[in-house]
Design an enzyme around this catalytic site. Sequence first.
Site, PDB file in Angstrom:
ATOM      1  CB  SER A  63      -0.947  -0.015   1.003  1.00 17.58           C
ATOM      2  OG  SER A  63      -2.100  -0.731   0.871  1.00 17.58           O
ATOM      3  CE  LYS A  66      -3.713   0.735  -1.046  1.00 13.92           C
ATOM      4  NZ  LYS A  66      -4.478   0.412   0.268  1.00 13.92           N
ATOM      5  CE1 TYR A 190      -5.264  -1.063  -4.330  1.00 11.81           C
ATOM      6  CE2 TYR A 190      -5.810  -3.431  -4.706  1.00 11.81           C
ATOM      7  CZ  TYR A 190      -5.628  -2.494  -3.893  1.00 11.81           C
ATOM      8  OH  TYR A 190      -5.422  -2.410  -2.625  1.00 11.81           O
ATOM      9  CE1 TYR A 241      -4.635   0.818   4.450  1.00 11.98           C
ATOM     10  CE2 TYR A 241      -2.998  -0.229   5.941  1.00 11.98           C
ATOM     11  CZ  TYR A 241      -3.467   0.248   4.525  1.00 11.98           C
ATOM     12  OH  TYR A 241      -2.836  -0.147   3.562  1.00 11.98           O
ATOM     13  CB  VAL A 259      -0.073  -5.806   4.278  1.00 12.75           C
ATOM     14  CG1 VAL A 259      -1.255  -5.105   4.871  1.00 12.75           C
ATOM     15  CG2 VAL A 259      -0.016  -6.118   2.886  1.00 12.75           C
TER      16      VAL A 259
END
Length: 307
Positions: A63, A66, A190, A241, A259
């Site tokens: 992530s 992103k 993605y 998060y 992760v």
Amino acid sequence: MDLTATVAAIVEEMRAAPDRGKVASYIPSLAGVDPARFGIAIVTADGEMIPGGDADEAFSIQSISKVFSLTLALGKIGDRLWRRVGREPSGTAFNSIVQLEAERGIPRNPFINAGAIVVSDVNLAGHEPREAIGELVRFVRYLAADDDIVIDEAVARSEQQTGDRNRALADYMRSFGNLDHAVERTLGLYFHACAIAMSCRQMANAGRYLMLSGRHAEGGRVVSARRARRINALMLTCGHYDASGDFAFRVGMPGKSGVGGGILAVVPGEASIAVWSPGLNGSGNSQLGGLALERLAEATGWSVFGA
């Protein structure tokens, strides 16, 4: 301040730490990563690089990609992106579908999975998925000034094989008209973005533009200073998060976790920092990566909230 000694002390403490968290097991290619690994790299505003531990071992950035995908999408459509993606912390798991129903297919922010899928949809416009993947990799290579950065195809296959929840998120958003492309095409971009492999040294270099008010360390501008500030703000409030508030409280730096065990952290005007330890805590963030950044903040006084 002796950053070299500080990094050495952090590496020694992290390598001896008894509680290393648990390696992500739901993606098969990540499950076998050695939890004993720990790397850190700091690049300062004047270009000094201070690596430590396994700083040159590549890992799946997941992530953290992103941040780079968001930067690319903002360059394409600017603030129109915010009609399709929110800017608020989620307060729920990174792959939660619950909020999408209440908020009619508009994901809460670009760093949860649903938001990053919309960002991928934006970056896919006018491209075949393979072309969009190539564009993103070239962009990350440009940011890091390193052409050796690649996608780990084994991880990408694992992502596709275990991506049912992400397909559900994409299908749900498409039902509200918030995806323009076929679900599998958007998810192809993605999944491959998440499978980019980088070392701590490469990642710290890639984050320099957010430390340098949007400028590239080797000249030119990646984004405006205003946009760099706003990306940093989103990293601070949404980058970990539903544990983003705790990270801000303990570390006080904009940061984005993945992760795969990596964290990219930014101290505007001071440093770009990458840490990696594959064991995760209960929130899905690197157990020792967060602790290492907390130790670094204590030793240096680096914080967006003041020394």
